[in-house]
Design an enzyme around this catalytic site. Structure first.
Site, mmCIF file in Angstrom:
data_model
loop_
_atom_site.group_PDB
_atom_site.id
_atom_site.type_symbol
_atom_site.label_atom_id
_atom_site.label_comp_id
_atom_site.label_asym_id
_atom_site.label_seq_id
_atom_site.Cartn_x
_atom_site.Cartn_y
_atom_site.Cartn_z
ATOM 1 N N SER A 20 0.842 -1.213 0.000
ATOM 2 C CA SER A 20 0.000 0.000 0.000
ATOM 3 C C SER A 20 0.873 1.257 0.000
ATOM 4 O O SER A 20 0.591 2.224 -0.716
ATOM 5 C CB SER A 20 -0.873 0.030 1.264
ATOM 6 N N ASP A 311 -6.768 -8.145 4.793
ATOM 7 C CA ASP A 311 -5.962 -8.983 3.896
ATOM 8 C C ASP A 311 -5.370 -10.195 4.617
ATOM 9 O O ASP A 311 -4.846 -11.108 3.972
ATOM 10 C CB ASP A 311 -4.821 -8.157 3.281
HETATM 11 C C1 S3P Z 1 -5.578 -1.368 0.090
HETATM 12 C C2 S3P Z 1 -6.816 -1.374 0.690
HETATM 13 C C3 S3P Z 1 -7.564 -2.622 0.953
HETATM 14 C C4 S3P Z 1 -6.673 -3.857 0.851
HETATM 15 C C5 S3P Z 1 -5.786 -3.825 -0.356
HETATM 16 C C6 S3P Z 1 -4.886 -2.599 -0.310
HETATM 17 C C7 S3P Z 1 -4.918 -0.066 -0.131
HETATM 18 O O1 S3P Z 1 -8.581 -2.740 -0.018
HETATM 19 O O2 S3P Z 1 -7.479 -5.019 0.836
HETATM 20 O O3 S3P Z 1 -4.977 -4.975 -0.406
HETATM 21 O O4 S3P Z 1 -3.704 -0.038 -0.408
HETATM 22 O O5 S3P Z 1 -5.591 0.966 -0.027
HETATM 23 P P1 S3P Z 1 -10.042 -2.062 0.198
HETATM 24 O O6 S3P Z 1 -9.879 -0.593 0.168
HETATM 25 O O7 S3P Z 1 -10.842 -2.563 -0.965
HETATM 26 O O8 S3P Z 1 -10.529 -2.571 1.511
#
Ligand code: S3P
Length: 424
Positions: A20, A311
């Site tokens: 992220s 996750d």
């Molecule tokens: C992420 C947000 C999450 C996560 C993804 C990465 C991000 O998704 O599951 O692996 O970097 O903002 P969601 O925003 O759909 O919950």
């Protein structure tokens, strides 16, 4: 790839940079003026998709083994892409970049692999349209490919129905180009890397409880960013160290941001022995984690903690299968719209391994403690499914075959080598 049980896991591991945070460093560095230097960048396929997309919009990005150098051109420096933007498998790239594209004075089209073309995009199309962008799903199914015609945007206060950092970030990024203060309120707090990093680059961004507010047109300036290790990747070694007997693993430099640390809390609530060492904070908190084999017990996981471990739920399922008693997971319907339907896939293959697991509308119920045996698992091209079952195989009788195991390159290219390095 074929996996077998392990007698014990011992040693140290340094896991790669946070996915992220790596995505955001490239995006915000591109929108900032001057040079952004990123160290410990995750060289996973998803983050490389983000680099390619910004190169396609005229940003010079040097990718060397030591660092990424982004020659940002400021908030208004992107050029119309030379071709269709390819998001690969990356939901984060798709949703965050849509927020940026919504405010550009050009049209763009973005698409991705078969999985991306099934992920729901209405969740970003709705707020971005409310702000004035013209954004359409070319096939009319609310999924990519998406066509985005940027417009001068209006500020809104968006009440998001899902606790999603991708939705929140898309709206905040569009807010950079709006005519007033843009606010997003979410039902529970999702990861806050966008808020922390945008502020670090110079944005005027405030948060209060479940609301984040951003002012338009800031002067963003290039920065140096050292990406912490990804707690979502560390989670596989945390689980492995706890469930494989006679194990002790030291995991270096793991990001422990409180909006991401649900896995740590869950491991401890289940009876896991994890000690935090060398805790530091350079914008994002990090620590080394010392993990020792533990006898785990089932717990209930629900409510506001869910976005902080969303996750990690597949690997939590594996820990629950090894724990005594029942683990109940609720409020996690989002699992159905990840890289695969993670409720169905976990139930299918954990059952095949001999675990007593039932899928529900918004989670699963796992009655742990039964011995697991090897089986054949299809990763469904989902990196977190492949890594979760690689860990399950360590405590299963016989062989476990994982089809599509290469998909770990999405978030952790050296995963199997690092795991092998702990086996003696
Ligand atoms: C992420 C947000 C999450 C996560 C993804 C990465 C991000 O998704 O599951 O692996 O970097 O903002 P969601 O925003 O759909 O919950």
């Amino acid at each position: 790839m074929i996996f077998q049980s392990a007698k014990s896991l011992r040693g140290e591991v340094t896991i790669p940079g946070d996915k992220s945070i790596s995505h955001r460093a490239v995006m915000f560095g591109s929108l900032a003026e001057g040079l952004t230097e990123v160290t410990n960048f995750l060289q996973g396929a998803d983050c490389l998709s983000t680099i390619e997309a910004f190169r396609n919009m005229g940003i010079e990005i040097e990718n060397t083994p030591e660092k990424i150098l982004i020659h940002g051109k400021g908030l208004h420096g992107l050029q119309a892409p030379a071709s269709i933007l390819d998001m690969g498998n990356s939901g984060t790239t798709t949703r965050l970049i849509s927020g940026i594209l919504a405010g550009q004075p050009f049209e763009s089209t973005l698409t991705g692999d078969a999985s991306i073309q099934k992920r729901p995009m209405r969740r970003i199309m709705e707020p971005l349209s409310m702000m004035g962008a013209h954004i359409t799903s070319i096939k009319g199914n609310d999924c990519a490919p998406l066509q985005i015609a940027g417009r001068p945007l209006h500020a809104i206060h968006y009440q998001s129905k899902v606790a999603s950092a991708q939705v929140k970030s898309a709206v905040l990024l569009a807010g950079l180009y709006a005519d007033g203060i843009t606010r997003v309120t979410e039902p529970a707090i999702s990861r806050n890397h966008t808020e922390l990093m945008l502020r670090y680059f110079g944005a005027d961004l405030h948060t209060e409880e479940k609301t984040a507010a951003i002012s338009p047109n800031p002067h963003l300036t290039g920065q140096k960013i050292n990406v912490p290790g990804d707690i979502s990747s560390a989670a596989y070694f945390m689980a492995a160290g706890l469930i494989v007997p006679d194990s002790e693993i030291l995991i270096h430099n793991v990001g422990i941001n409180p909006t991401r640390d649900g896995i740590l809390k869950v491991c401890r609530q289940m009876g896991g022995n994890i000690t935090l060492l060398n805790v530091k904070n350079n914008g994002e908190p990090v620590a080394d984690l010392l993990v020792k084999s533990s006898s785990l017990h089932g717990i209930t996981i629900q409510g506001d903690i869910i976005p902080t471990l969303i996750d990690e739920l597949p690997i939590i399922n594996i820990m629950a299968a090894c724990a005594k008693g029942t683990t109940i997971i609720r409020d996690a319907a989002e699992l159905k719209v990840k890289e695969s339907n993670r409720i169905d896939v976990m139930v299918q293959y954990l059952s095949a391994m001999g675990c007593d697991i039932t899928g529900t509308e918004d989670g699963m119920i796992i009655r742990g403690g039964a011995p697991l045996h090897g089986t054949t698992v299809d990763s469904h091209l989902d990196h977190r499914i492949a890594m979760s079952f690689a860990i399950a195989s360590l405590i299963a009788d016989g062989e476990t075959q994982i089809k599509g195991s290469d998909v770990v390159t999405i978030s952790y290219p050296g995963f199997y080598e690092d795991l092998a390095g702990l086996m003696h």
